[in-house]
Scaffold this motif. Structure first.
Motif, PDB file in Angstrom:
ATOM      1  N   TYR A 278       0.735  -1.180   0.081  1.00 60.63           N
ATOM      2  CA  TYR A 278       0.079   0.023   0.020  1.00 60.63           C
ATOM      3  C   TYR A 278       0.918   1.243   0.211  1.00 60.63           C
ATOM      4  O   TYR A 278       2.149   1.100   0.680  1.00 60.63           O
ATOM      5  N   GLY A 279       0.325   2.370  -0.604  1.00 58.34           N
ATOM      6  CA  GLY A 279       1.078   3.579  -0.993  1.00 58.34           C
ATOM      7  C   GLY A 279       0.384   4.757  -0.346  1.00 58.34           C
ATOM      8  O   GLY A 279      -0.602   4.708  -0.429  1.00 58.34           O
ATOM      9  N   PHE A 280       1.307   5.659   0.210  1.00 60.70           N
ATOM     10  CA  PHE A 280       0.517   6.969   1.035  1.00 60.70           C
ATOM     11  C   PHE A 280       1.417   7.972   0.536  1.00 60.70           C
ATOM     12  O   PHE A 280       2.652   8.102   0.397  1.00 60.70           O
ATOM     13  N   GLU A 281       0.774   9.212   0.547  1.00 57.21           N
ATOM     14  CA  GLU A 281       1.400  10.476   0.428  1.00 57.21           C
ATOM     15  C   GLU A 281       2.439  11.068   1.385  1.00 57.21           C
ATOM     16  O   GLU A 281       3.226  11.457   0.974  1.00 57.21           O
ATOM     17  N   SER A 282       1.787  10.554   2.566  1.00 57.01           N
ATOM     18  CA  SER A 282       2.530  11.071   3.591  1.00 57.01           C
ATOM     19  C   SER A 282       2.761   9.923   4.718  1.00 57.01           C
ATOM     20  O   SER A 282       2.051   9.048   4.714  1.00 57.01           O
ATOM     21  N   ALA A 283       3.668   9.905   5.642  1.00 51.07           N
ATOM     22  CA  ALA A 283       3.806   9.211   6.848  1.00 51.07           C
ATOM     23  C   ALA A 283       2.823   9.164   7.722  1.00 51.07           C
ATOM     24  O   ALA A 283       2.350   8.357   8.256  1.00 51.07           O
ATOM     25  N   PHE A 284       2.363  10.450   7.776  1.00 50.32           N
ATOM     26  CA  PHE A 284       0.856  10.527   8.647  1.00 50.32           C
ATOM     27  C   PHE A 284      -0.240   9.747   7.997  1.00 50.32           C
ATOM     28  O   PHE A 284      -0.923   9.005   8.903  1.00 50.32           O
ATOM     29  N   GLU A 285      -0.439   9.804   6.888  1.00 47.80           N
ATOM     30  CA  GLU A 285      -1.634   8.918   6.224  1.00 47.80           C
ATOM     31  C   GLU A 285      -1.312   7.630   6.243  1.00 47.80           C
ATOM     32  O   GLU A 285      -2.051   6.654   6.883  1.00 47.80           O
ATOM     33  N   ARG A 286       0.221   7.026   6.231  1.00 42.50           N
ATOM     34  CA  ARG A 286       0.401   5.611   6.646  1.00 42.50           C
ATOM     35  C   ARG A 286       0.059   5.314   8.083  1.00 42.50           C
ATOM     36  O   ARG A 286      -0.421   4.174   8.363  1.00 42.50           O
ATOM     37  N   GLU A 287       0.439   6.123   8.747  1.00 42.15           N
ATOM     38  CA  GLU A 287       0.250   5.821  10.351  1.00 42.15           C
ATOM     39  C   GLU A 287      -1.276   5.880  10.749  1.00 42.15           C
ATOM     40  O   GLU A 287      -1.800   4.959  11.566  1.00 42.15           O
ATOM     41  N   THR A 288      -2.142   6.484   9.840  1.00 43.50           N
ATOM     42  CA  THR A 288      -3.679   6.558  10.102  1.00 43.50           C
ATOM     43  C   THR A 288      -3.942   5.145   9.498  1.00 43.50           C
ATOM     44  O   THR A 288      -4.910   4.639  10.245  1.00 43.50           O
ATOM     45  N   PHE A 289      -3.581   4.694   8.509  1.00 39.74           N
ATOM     46  CA  PHE A 289      -3.864   3.519   8.051  1.00 39.74           C
ATOM     47  C   PHE A 289      -3.647   2.252   8.825  1.00 39.74           C
ATOM     48  O   PHE A 289      -4.565   1.487   8.889  1.00 39.74           O
ATOM     49  N   GLU A 290      -2.391   2.231   9.295  1.00 40.74           N
ATOM     50  CA  GLU A 290      -2.184   1.425  10.338  1.00 40.74           C
ATOM     51  C   GLU A 290      -2.992   1.340  11.706  1.00 40.74           C
ATOM     52  O   GLU A 290      -3.302   0.342  11.955  1.00 40.74           O
ATOM     53  N   ALA A 291      -3.400   2.401  11.975  1.00 42.23           N
ATOM     54  CA  ALA A 291      -4.279   2.596  13.214  1.00 42.23           C
ATOM     55  C   ALA A 291      -5.619   2.047  12.832  1.00 42.23           C
ATOM     56  O   ALA A 291      -6.284   1.266  13.573  1.00 42.23           O
TER      57      ALA A 291
END
Length: 195
Positions: A61-74
């Motif tokens: 999975y790819g994300f624009e930002s580390a914050f979006e990835r962190e939200t996805f993981e949550a």
């Protein structure tokens, strides 16, 4: 774990992008919001990634930002929320909008995401209230907008015919603590600048 990839955009599709990294093509499932801000094919980009491992498949999975990835993981840590529902949520709501909705316990807004019912939305609010608290409305506090104003402005943009990715991109960085009209005017001006 693959934390990020830097390469050349080789293609962009409805739900994923292809990234050429040194001659190896990576398929990255992405939210429509992240896909909307990818540069044109042939341009270099860095994409934050999450490798989802299952017994029968590996999905990147790819994300624009580390914050979006962190939200996805949550999100995927919540019972009943898999990667597809998490990606759908991030296509419908930006990470900042989602965190604001969780902080204000706006179950109605979260349950308006396709594939998320009231029960799952309530579980997201309950499980993530501490992990994605009100102090986490984005890096450096960016995106602190009243969730009601953002939700109403988003609905207005969708009613005007804009797609969810366009609405999310237009509302990114909206002015803090403003009314719906101000937030909507901000979003429309951003959309006008891009045309």
């Amino acid at each position: 774990m693959i934390s990020f990839l830097t390469g050349v955009v080789a293609g962009r599709f409805d739900t994923f992008a292809l990234l050429d990294v040194g001659g190896v093509g990576f398929r990255l499932n992405m939210s429509s919001r992240s896909l909307a801000v990818l540069p044109a094919s042939g341009d270099e980009v860095t994409v934050h990634t999450y490798l989802h491992v299952r017994e029968d498949e590996l999905t990147l999975y790819g994300f624009e930002s580390a914050f979006e990835r962190e939200t996805f993981e949550a999100l995927i840590s919540v019972t009943g929320v898999g990667p597809k529902v998490a990606l759908s949520t991030l296509s419908f709501l930006s990470p900042e909008e989602l965190v604001a909705a969780i902080a204000s316990e706006d179950v109605a807004l979260i349950s308006s995401v396709p594939g998320v019912g009231r029960k799952t939305a309530g579980r997201i609010v309950l499980d993530l209230a501490e992990r994605l608290g009100a102090d986490r409305v984005g890096p450096g506090g960016a995106g602190r907008v009243g969730p009601g104003a953002v939700a109403e402005a988003r609905e207005a943009l969708l009613a005007m015919g804009f797609v969810p990715a366009e609405a999310s991109a237009a509302l990114k960085g909206a002015p803090a603590d403003e009314d719906v009209q101000t937030v909507l005017a901000y979003a429309l001006s951003r959309l006008g600048d891009r045309s």
